[in-house]
Write a protein that holds these residues in place. Structure first.
Motif, PDB file in Angstrom:
ATOM      1  N   TYR A 140      40.487  67.287  63.459  1.00 38.06           N
ATOM      2  CA  TYR A 140      41.656  66.822  62.704  1.00 38.06           C
ATOM      3  C   TYR A 140      42.021  67.826  61.605  1.00 38.06           C
ATOM      4  CZ  TYR A 140      40.581  62.525  65.144  1.00 38.06           C
ATOM      5  OH  TYR A 140      40.310  61.625  66.116  1.00 38.06           O
ATOM      6  N   ALA A 141      42.290  69.057  62.061  1.00 38.24           N
ATOM      7  CA  ALA A 141      42.707  70.136  61.154  1.00 38.24           C
ATOM      8  C   ALA A 141      41.727  70.336  59.999  1.00 38.24           C
ATOM      9  CB  ALA A 141      44.120  69.882  60.648  1.00 38.24           C
ATOM     10  N   GLY A 142      40.444  70.122  60.270  1.00 39.93           N
ATOM     11  CA  GLY A 142      39.418  70.385  59.275  1.00 39.93           C
ATOM     12  C   GLY A 142      39.172  69.243  58.310  1.00 39.93           C
ATOM     13  N   ALA A 240      49.369  85.445  56.929  1.00 44.73           N
ATOM     14  CA  ALA A 240      50.670  84.827  56.657  1.00 44.73           C
ATOM     15  C   ALA A 240      50.639  83.357  57.041  1.00 44.73           C
ATOM     16  CB  ALA A 240      51.750  85.544  57.456  1.00 44.73           C
ATOM     17  N   SER A 241      51.543  82.603  56.430  1.00 42.22           N
ATOM     18  CA  SER A 241      51.710  81.206  56.833  1.00 42.22           C
ATOM     19  C   SER A 241      52.633  81.171  58.052  1.00 42.22           C
ATOM     20  CB  SER A 241      52.344  80.405  55.704  1.00 42.22           C
ATOM     21  OG  SER A 241      53.701  80.782  55.579  1.00 42.22           O
ATOM     22  N   ARG A 242      52.679  80.017  58.681  1.00 45.55           N
ATOM     23  CA  ARG A 242      53.549  79.905  59.852  1.00 45.55           C
ATOM     24  C   ARG A 242      55.020  80.043  59.464  1.00 45.55           C
ATOM     25  NH1 ARG A 242      53.378  75.355  64.569  1.00 45.55           N
ATOM     26  NH2 ARG A 242      55.544  75.522  65.187  1.00 45.55           N
ATOM     27  N   GLY A 257      45.925  79.471  60.376  1.00 42.25           N
ATOM     28  CA  GLY A 257      46.152  78.027  60.470  1.00 42.25           C
ATOM     29  C   GLY A 257      45.869  77.463  61.842  1.00 42.25           C
ATOM     30  N   GLN A 258      46.215  76.212  61.961  1.00 44.09           N
ATOM     31  CA  GLN A 258      45.920  75.432  63.165  1.00 44.09           C
ATOM     32  C   GLN A 258      46.442  76.099  64.437  1.00 44.09           C
ATOM     33  OE1 GLN A 258      47.107  71.356  62.568  1.00 44.09           O
ATOM     34  NE2 GLN A 258      47.388  71.083  64.757  1.00 44.09           N
ATOM     35  N   THR A 259      47.620  76.670  64.369  1.00 42.70           N
ATOM     36  CA  THR A 259      48.182  77.321  65.552  1.00 42.70           C
ATOM     37  C   THR A 259      48.147  78.844  65.401  1.00 42.70           C
ATOM     38  OG1 THR A 259      50.329  76.793  64.566  1.00 42.70           O
ATOM     39  CG2 THR A 259      49.642  75.452  66.420  1.00 42.70           C
ATOM     40  N   GLY A 260      47.295  79.313  64.503  1.00 42.62           N
ATOM     41  CA  GLY A 260      47.109  80.751  64.312  1.00 42.62           C
ATOM     42  C   GLY A 260      45.629  81.068  64.303  1.00 42.62           C
ATOM     43  N   ARG A 261      45.237  81.978  63.413  1.00 43.95           N
ATOM     44  CA  ARG A 261      43.830  82.388  63.338  1.00 43.95           C
ATOM     45  C   ARG A 261      43.048  81.479  62.396  1.00 43.95           C
ATOM     46  NH1 ARG A 261      42.865  87.622  65.785  1.00 43.95           N
ATOM     47  NH2 ARG A 261      44.769  87.889  66.970  1.00 43.95           N
ATOM     48  N   HIS A 279      47.989  74.790  57.587  1.00 39.74           N
ATOM     49  CA  HIS A 279      47.543  76.091  57.066  1.00 39.74           C
ATOM     50  C   HIS A 279      46.083  75.980  56.623  1.00 39.74           C
ATOM     51  CE1 HIS A 279      48.158  80.160  55.536  1.00 39.74           C
ATOM     52  NE2 HIS A 279      47.372  79.806  54.531  1.00 39.74           N
ATOM     53  N   LEU A 280      45.774  74.888  55.924  1.00 38.51           N
ATOM     54  CA  LEU A 280      44.402  74.691  55.435  1.00 38.51           C
ATOM     55  C   LEU A 280      43.403  74.666  56.590  1.00 38.51           C
ATOM     56  CD1 LEU A 280      44.862  71.960  52.660  1.00 38.51           C
ATOM     57  CD2 LEU A 280      45.194  74.423  52.509  1.00 38.51           C
TER      58      LEU A 280
END
Ligand SMILES: Cc1cc2nc3c(=O)[nH]c(=O)nc-3n(C[C@H](O)[C@H](O)[C@H](O)COP(=O)(O)OP(=O)(O)OC[C@H]3O[C@@H](n4cnc5c(N)ncnc54)[C@H](O)[C@@H]3O)c2cc1C
Length: 330
Positions: A140-142, A240-242, A257-261, A279-280
């Motif tokens: 759940y996104a950390g 960077a942020s999304r 982030g969730q859909t990044g690194r 992002h978190l």
């Protein structure tokens, strides 16, 4: 229960293993010692340097399984997977571990399907319960940590970079190298065109000990130069942020982030990043979190160890100057 701990080597494409491989081997050695299991490295590459092999032995790999073949570069899942799966069928490893990198995430998922075994992705910790390994992974996104256990071996897992301790170096060890034949891949894809990533001269995002991330607060792509200046002084990577990536200011490979690194540096500095949950999810396990934001209510301040309320266009150049002076003083 027999079987070795296998660690898939992440290399620099120039014939040498990267630091994240030392983290995999370090953690595998810890549990290998507890369970009386050897630790072995699996290296699939088109080029392995002798000092790269020695490095793996120095980190504590008891054996290196080396597939050195031009067909292995660049990475293609359908070429790498049968090689490892075939060896696993013969050798019955207790565990197969990879790093949370683009190619190893895919490889381990393919192996799990091929071997009919479970995969614990993105692990940040391990423990033993009744002689069985238990992995800890954020969900759940950390927001929560879940504990997972494997029903059968091999225990497949990917480990988040910069979380686990690197293996201590043991000098004078020579690697025992085995060169298994490369299993025939069925219907492999062929490359039509290959484009090399432009080099930034800064460390790689997932390996860097310091990461400075920029968000929509930067107002435009040209202002990432401010962060790059600070990064140059600190030896940091720039993320960077999304919102910044979606605006076309940075390529997706820099998205945190969730859909990044997923990153876990010693120091994270967010500049003009609000701190959305997605992002978190990609940076909350950073050891120290700093934020520069002009809005004192920005959510990132809730998880920041140090917060600077201010205009990043004033604060970041000042920080750069101050760090430069400190460095010059030595
Ligand atoms: C399914 C899904 C997946 C997602 N995955 C990701 C992901 O992987 N990574 C990610 O980052 N986001 C992701 N998002 C998007 C996320 O929800 C946010 O929209 C995004 O993170 C916001 O980016 P930001 O913080 O740069 O922009 P904003 O939220 O717009 O924040 C900009 C911040 O800059 C500050 N600011 C403005 N000017 C200045 C200034 N001069 N000085 C200092 N501060 C200033 C503002 O106060 C504000 O807090 C995802 C969303 C969804 C729905």
């Amino acid at each position: 229960m027999a079987g070795a701990f296998w660690c898939v080597v992440e290399d620099d494409r120039q014939g040498r293993p990267k630091k994240v491989t030392a983290e995999l081997i370090g953690e595998a050695r810890r549990w290998g010692k507890e369970l009386g299991a050897p630790v072995e490295a699996l290296w699939l590459t088109d080029k392995a340097e002798t000092d790269g092999l020695q490095q793996l032995a120095a980190w504590g790999a008891d054996r290196v399984w080396l597939w050195e073949d031009p067909a292995l570069a660049p990475y293609r899942g359908e070429v790498w997977t049968p090689a490892v799966a075939e060896l696993a069928a013969k050798e019955s490893p207790r565990a197969i571990w990879g790093a949370v990198t683009s190619r190893q995430r895919e490889l381990l998922a393919r192996l799990a399907a091929r071997l009919g075994s479970g995969l614990a992705a993105d692990c940040v910790g391990f423990a033993l319960a009744d002689g069985q390994l238990v992995g800890t992974r954020p969900v759940y996104a950390g927001k929560l940590l879940s504990k997972v256990r494997w029903r059968r071996t091999p225990w497949l897992a990917t480990l988040r970079p910069n979380v686990f301790k690197v293996a201590e170096e043991q000098s004078g060890r020579t690697p025992a190298v085995e060169r298994p034949a490369l299993a025939k891949a069925s219907a492999p894809t062929t490359f039509v065109e290959r484009r090399e990533e432009a080099q930034t001269g800064l460390p790689e995002l997932t390996e860097a000990e310091i990461v400075i991330s920029g968000g929509r607060g930067l107002k435009g792509p040209e202002n990432f130069a401010l962060l790059e200046k600070l990064a140059g002084v600190l030896g940091a990577a720039v993320g960077a942020s999304r919102a910044a990536v979606d605006a076309g200011w940075r390529p997706h490979r820099f998205q945190v982030g969730q859909t990044g690194r997923t990153i876990s540096p010693k120091l994270y500095i967010g500049c003009g990043v609000s701190g959305a949950i997605q992002h978190l999810a990609g940076m909350r396990t950073s050891k120290v979190i700093c934020a520069v934001n002009k809005d004192p209510e920005a959510p990132i301040f809730k998880i920041a160890d140090f917060g600077l309320v201010g205009d990043l266009f004033e604060v970041v150049p000042q920080l750069t100057e101050e760090f430069k002076k400190l460095k010059e003083k030595g």
